[in-house]
Scaffold this motif. Structure first.
Motif, mmCIF file in Angstrom:
data_model
loop_
_atom_site.group_PDB
_atom_site.id
_atom_site.type_symbol
_atom_site.label_atom_id
_atom_site.label_comp_id
_atom_site.label_asym_id
_atom_site.label_seq_id
_atom_site.Cartn_x
_atom_site.Cartn_y
_atom_site.Cartn_z
ATOM 1 N N MET A 62 0.811 -1.221 0.000
ATOM 2 C CA MET A 62 0.000 0.000 0.000
ATOM 3 C C MET A 62 0.843 1.268 0.000
ATOM 4 O O MET A 62 0.384 2.306 -0.459
ATOM 5 N N SER A 63 2.050 1.179 0.537
ATOM 6 C CA SER A 63 2.910 2.357 0.539
ATOM 7 C C SER A 63 3.613 2.474 -0.809
ATOM 8 O O SER A 63 3.622 1.549 -1.611
ATOM 9 N N ALA A 64 4.218 3.590 -1.018
ATOM 10 C CA ALA A 64 4.836 3.864 -2.325
ATOM 11 C C ALA A 64 6.098 3.060 -2.558
ATOM 12 O O ALA A 64 6.356 2.609 -3.661
ATOM 13 N N GLY A 65 6.906 2.860 -1.529
ATOM 14 C CA GLY A 65 8.193 2.226 -1.762
ATOM 15 C C GLY A 65 8.487 1.091 -0.809
ATOM 16 O O GLY A 65 8.079 1.094 0.339
ATOM 17 N N VAL A 66 9.197 0.114 -1.320
ATOM 18 C CA VAL A 66 9.661 -0.999 -0.502
ATOM 19 C C VAL A 66 11.181 -0.986 -0.575
ATOM 20 O O VAL A 66 11.757 -1.062 -1.650
ATOM 21 N N ASP A 67 11.813 -0.862 0.578
ATOM 22 C CA ASP A 67 13.271 -0.817 0.560
ATOM 23 C C ASP A 67 13.860 -2.158 0.988
ATOM 24 O O ASP A 67 13.152 -3.105 1.307
#
Length: 90
Positions: A62-67
């Motif tokens: 759901m969030s913009a980025g996956v680090d």
């Protein structure tokens, strides 16, 4: 997204397997009974780790980025969950 899908498939399979074993009277059912009573903490810890992994991966989708840190955390949680599952199996 693939991690989320994999966790959902694993959780559904574990739920269906547990449901199947509780309805039968067999060696597998006896083993499942021991897993949920005598070794209950490990069994429920494995399920809790799957729920935690699902929650984190759903939030990551759901969030913009996956680090890399999130992916490392997901990998670690899934690894521990699978090790517990293998230990319960044997």
């Amino acid at each position: 997204m693939l991690v989320l899908l994999g966790v959902v498939l694993e959780a559904v399979a574990l739920f269906a397997h547990a449901r199947s074993l509780t309805r039968k009277s067999s060696e597998g059912a006896a083993s499942h009974y021991l897993q949920t009573t005598k070794y209950g903490y490990a069994y429920w810890l494995q399920n809790a780790l799957l729920v935690l992994t699902f929650s984190i991966s759903a939030a990551a989708v759901m969030s913009a980025g996956v680090d890399l840190v999130v992916l490392g955390l997901l990998f670690s949680l899934l690894l521990v969950s699978n090790i517990i599952g293998r230990a319960l199996f044997y």
